[in-house]
Design a protein around this motif. Structure first.
Motif, PDB file in Angstrom:
ATOM      1  N   ARG A  31      -4.382   5.058   2.313  1.00  0.00           N
ATOM      2  CA  ARG A  31      -5.366   5.297   1.257  1.00  0.00           C
ATOM      3  C   ARG A  31      -5.976   3.989   0.787  1.00  0.00           C
ATOM      4  O   ARG A  31      -7.175   3.908   0.526  1.00  0.00           O
ATOM      5  CB  ARG A  31      -4.732   6.076   0.108  1.00  0.00           C
ATOM      6  CG  ARG A  31      -4.417   7.498   0.545  1.00  0.00           C
ATOM      7  CD  ARG A  31      -4.028   8.384  -0.580  1.00  0.00           C
ATOM      8  NE  ARG A  31      -5.074   8.518  -1.599  1.00  0.00           N
ATOM      9  CZ  ARG A  31      -5.007   9.401  -2.577  1.00  0.00           C
ATOM     10  NH1 ARG A  31      -3.978  10.205  -2.677  1.00  0.00           N
ATOM     11  NH2 ARG A  31      -5.971   9.483  -3.466  1.00  0.00           N
ATOM     12  N   ARG A  35      -9.934   3.281   1.252  1.00  0.00           N
ATOM     13  CA  ARG A  35     -10.731   3.099   0.035  1.00  0.00           C
ATOM     14  C   ARG A  35     -11.469   1.755   0.069  1.00  0.00           C
ATOM     15  O   ARG A  35     -12.661   1.661  -0.206  1.00  0.00           O
ATOM     16  CB  ARG A  35      -9.805   3.185  -1.180  1.00  0.00           C
ATOM     17  CG  ARG A  35     -10.456   3.045  -2.528  1.00  0.00           C
ATOM     18  CD  ARG A  35     -11.073   4.347  -2.991  1.00  0.00           C
ATOM     19  NE  ARG A  35     -12.505   4.362  -2.748  1.00  0.00           N
ATOM     20  CZ  ARG A  35     -13.271   5.435  -2.908  1.00  0.00           C
ATOM     21  NH1 ARG A  35     -12.750   6.573  -3.292  1.00  0.00           N
ATOM     22  NH2 ARG A  35     -14.557   5.382  -2.687  1.00  0.00           N
ATOM     23  N   ASP A  39     -15.570   1.589   0.320  1.00  0.00           N
ATOM     24  CA  ASP A  39     -16.301   0.966  -0.794  1.00  0.00           C
ATOM     25  C   ASP A  39     -17.199  -0.141  -0.275  1.00  0.00           C
ATOM     26  O   ASP A  39     -18.349  -0.289  -0.696  1.00  0.00           O
ATOM     27  CB  ASP A  39     -15.321   0.395  -1.828  1.00  0.00           C
ATOM     28  CG  ASP A  39     -14.721   1.491  -2.689  1.00  0.00           C
ATOM     29  OD1 ASP A  39     -15.221   2.637  -2.607  1.00  0.00           O
ATOM     30  OD2 ASP A  39     -13.759   1.213  -3.431  1.00  0.00           O
ATOM     31  N   THR A 333     -12.633   9.791   2.584  1.00  0.00           N
ATOM     32  CA  THR A 333     -12.101   8.526   2.061  1.00  0.00           C
ATOM     33  C   THR A 333     -10.629   8.658   1.687  1.00  0.00           C
ATOM     34  O   THR A 333      -9.872   7.712   1.819  1.00  0.00           O
ATOM     35  CB  THR A 333     -12.921   8.093   0.826  1.00  0.00           C
ATOM     36  OG1 THR A 333     -14.276   7.962   1.230  1.00  0.00           O
ATOM     37  CG2 THR A 333     -12.431   6.775   0.270  1.00  0.00           C
ATOM     38  N   ARG A 334     -10.232   9.862   1.254  1.00  0.00           N
ATOM     39  CA  ARG A 334      -8.844  10.032   0.820  1.00  0.00           C
ATOM     40  C   ARG A 334      -7.892  10.393   1.952  1.00  0.00           C
ATOM     41  O   ARG A 334      -6.731  10.012   1.921  1.00  0.00           O
ATOM     42  CB  ARG A 334      -8.782  11.073  -0.300  1.00  0.00           C
ATOM     43  CG  ARG A 334      -9.200  10.457  -1.623  1.00  0.00           C
ATOM     44  CD  ARG A 334      -9.525  11.480  -2.686  1.00  0.00           C
ATOM     45  NE  ARG A 334      -9.955  10.794  -3.904  1.00  0.00           N
ATOM     46  CZ  ARG A 334     -11.182  10.306  -4.080  1.00  0.00           C
ATOM     47  NH1 ARG A 334     -12.101  10.442  -3.131  1.00  0.00           N
ATOM     48  NH2 ARG A 334     -11.508   9.680  -5.198  1.00  0.00           N
TER      49      ARG A 334
END
Lengths: 488, 224
Positions: A31, A35, A39, A333-334
């Motif tokens: 994760r 992330r 981003d 993303t998760r």
């Protein structure tokens, strides 16, 4: 690579999305890696795509792709004719088995022992590495990210950055373990190791394989974008180049690639352009001193024509594979790409996979979305991804036998007679005032009978309890009160 | 029926009753935001974008470029240069080093790749090629490899030096394709090169010299 080190053909079942997602959500390292990477990709794209430039460009990109699809059969024929005239051999394959057979035929005829590959998602669809290795032919990925995950017997988790889920420490361990290199987390040193190992492989390879970003019908040109130079190596050094691509990748004119190229590299990586744009229009000519003697193009259907049959679903084929929808997806993303268990993860994966593997094999994919709409908003060719996700959800709960103009493979795989009758009752309740009043009266008066546990909801929430009086009752009371006040 | 016929038949039935969409390509969308008023502005944009991805520029003149090339080779301790000695620029460089006490040896890519593959990969430290032009909008060099300057010249040696005449820098890709009539005939290989080889595949950390040249130097002839 020996047999024992073979990458398993199917690493994860695409049917197990929910279980995979659960596991991924508990993987703190994954994760964090995802992330951080997403981003940064989001910020990079935004920095190079001011809205004033972006919106007209997306509009043009959409028109270029829609026009190409609106005359797809004709453009494929024109592409084939031009490529053939240029000396490129064109092959057609309906299935991945047919496509692999084409590649294996060429490999046998050339007595090939080693294949070096530039990045190609279509070759992932084909599981070409496995098909070649089953015949005793080494098939090595040369894109740094692809090479890393091949060493770890994994599949790409992102279509642009296949090893995005790994950090430098994990790569360092892999190189130490598989290549016998001294442990270093220095990214420059790791890349230099990859370069050294793979340069030998480019020298020795009998066949180079690549994908195609755009196939231009007008000129018979295969356009490839990349930053590393491995794509140029794979398509130039070995005596044979085999390009594999989906039937939707064709565009009409050379100038059509101008907006698409600009959209692709900026949406994908936030770069105004990639380091290399490699336009291949034929094999080596007599007077030339390098380049492959043979160039082949394999045009693969693999379910794409199913999406093509329906005007709404056809828009799925606008895709130029930039990956922006994944980068912006709160679900992707998760959970990362691996959890999807399909070649293409994320929102685009959720809408293309049902055509590739059948809805019954990707039943939860259209539901792996909050429908927040980010994917549709960032898509450089304006694919209405959220609409198509909703459409596939509907197709998946239709009765399997329901007549439809263009049935989808595996449609209705989530159909449940119980659920369907429940919704029927709901419709009756909400369309009959008398029933509705009786129901809401009962619901408010018997509110204390609400069960304390309601499936997953009550794991994290208090059980819902209906109010003591319905909104109707309250409103009526309020009106009565006002009226009385007015009479007075 | 062959796979080809089946695929085309299916696609045709999917389109039954529809008409192709018109070609409403609007060139302004891909040209107007990427116009530069003059040569100086084009140079500035090209240098800015390419420098941002670690390309080095030697801004020089038609008279001086051989000296600059020799200087940059010497600074790196390079004594061999792959260059098309049969082309004008190669002959010029050869004439320039004649009589110099210390100069790199020049040699041409004059054999098929098969004849010297491992030598090219292992013992050519640098190459010098011409360019067809450049694109200011994206910071890209345009190369059409030829028999004299084959494809791998700009890819395999760790240092690639590219000669660019400033008058050949155009505003954007669309302009290049249209003014030069690319659609009428593409070479077997056409390239846009926008920096040295790079990758961000590990943790998105940018590393140069992935598979191609680790260093790209543009020798810009500002008076040409």
């Amino acid at each position: 690579m020996n047999q024992a080190a073979r990458i398993p053909a199917v690493e994860l079942s695409s049917r197990q999305l929910k279980a995979n997602a659960h596991e991924a959500l508990n993987d703190a390292q994954l994760r964090t890696n995802m992330r951080t990477a997403m981003d940064s990709l989001i910020a990079k794209r935004l920095a190079v795509m001011p809205e004033a430039e972006r919106e007209p460009l997306r509009e043009l990109g959409n028109h270029v792709r829609a026009r190409a699809l609106s005359k797809l059969p004709e453009l494929l024929e024109r592409l084939e004719a031009r490529l053939t005239a240029n000396g490129v051999q064109v092959h057609w394959a309906e299935t991945v088995e047919e496509a692999n057979a084409v590649v294996l035929d060429i490999a046998r005829r050339r007595r090939a022992r080693a294949v070096i590959k530039g990045k190609s998602m279509v070759s992932e669809e084909m599981e070409m590495n496995e098909a070649l290795e089953a015949e005793g032919i080494e098939s090595l990925e040369s894109d740094m990210g692809e090479y890393i995950i091949q060493l770890d017997h994994e599949k790409p988790t992102h279509i642009i950055m296949p090893a995005i889920h790994k950090n430098a420490r994990q790569v360092a361990k892999l190189f130490e373990q598989h290549l016998g290199e001294p442990y270093t987390e220095d990214v420059d040193e790791l890349i230099q190791t990859g370069r050294r190992v793979l340069r030998k492989k480019f020298l020795d390879a009998d066949i180079g394989v690549s994908g195609v970003n755009f196939a231009i019908a007008e000129t018979g040109t295969l356009l490839l974008v990349e930053n590393e130079g491995n794509g140029r190596m794979s398509t130039t050094v070995p005596p044979v180049h085999i390009a594999v691509t989906g039937i939707e990748k064709v565009v009409e004119n050379l100038r059509d690639v101008v907006p698409l190229l600009s959209l692709l590299t900026r949406s994908a990586l936030g770069q105004p352009i990639t380091t290399y744009v490699n336009m291949i229009s034929g094999p080596r000519k007599a007077e030339e001193r390098d380049g492959p003697e043979e160039v082949h193009l394999v045009l693969l259907d693999n379910g794409r024509s199913q999406a093509f049959m329906d005007a709404e679903l056809r828009q799925t084929l606008n895709c130029i594979r930039c990956g922006a929808c994944m980068n912006h997806c709160p679900v992707y993303t998760r959970i990362g790409g691996r959890a999807y268990g399909t070649v293409y993860p994320g929102p685009i994966g959720a809408i293309i996979s049902p055509h590739l593997v059948g809805l019954e094999n990707a039943p939860d994919h259209p539901s792996a979305s909050s429908l927040c709409g980010a994917c549709g908003e960032v898509c450089p060719v304006k694919i209405p991804i959220p609409d198509i996700l909703r459409r596939l959800r509907e197709e998946n709960v239709k009765p399997p036998a329901a007549a439809s103009a263009h049935p989808l493979r595996g449609q209705g795989s989530k159909y449940s007679p119980g659920e369907r009758s429940l919704w029927r009752m709901w419709v009756r309740l909400y369309t009959s005032p008398r029933l509705y009043r009786a129901f809401s009266f009962a619901l408010t008066r018997l509110r204390r009978l609400t069960p304390a546990r309601l499936g997953p909801w009550t794991l994290n929430h208090a059980p819902p309890r209906p109010a003591s009086r319905s909104l109707h009752e309250l409103a009526r009371e309020h009106l009565d009160h006002d009226r009385r006040g007015a009479d007075r | 029926m062959s796979a080809r016929e089946r695929i085309l038949a299916k696609l045709r039935s999917g389109l039954a009753g529809s008409i192709p969409r018109p070609d409403d390509f609007e060139p302004a969308v891909v040209t107007e935001p990427w116009r530069y008023p003059d040569r100086a502005a084009r140079i500035e944009r090209l240098v800015e974008l390419m420098s941002a991805v670690q390309t080095r520029f030697e801004r020089t003149t038609r008279a001086d470029w051989p000296t600059r090339v020799l200087d940059l080779l010497e600074a790196r301790g390079i004594d061999r240069l792959l260059v098309a000695t049969g082309m004008a620029h190669g002959a010029r460089l050869a004439a320039h080093i004649e009589g110099l006490a210390k100069a790199p040896s020049l040699f041409a890519y004059d054999r098929p790749i098969e004849a010297w593959k491992s030598e090219l990969f292992d013992s050519v430290p640098a190459s010098l090629t011409t360019t067809r032009g450049a694109i200011a909008a994206t910071g890209s060099l345009i190369l059409w490899p030829s028999a004299d300057e084959p494809r791998l010249m700009s890819l395999v040696p760790p240092l690639h030096i590219a000669l660019l005449e400033a008058s050949r820098i155009q505003d954007n890709l669309h302009e290049v394709i249209e003014t030069e009539g690319w659609a009428a005939g593409m070479p077997t290989n056409a390239l846009l090169i926008s920096g040295p080889s790079k990758t961000a595949d590990i943790e998105q950390v940018l590393a140069y010299g992935a598979h191609g040249p680790a260093e790209l130097v543009v020798v810009l002839l500002e008076d040409a």
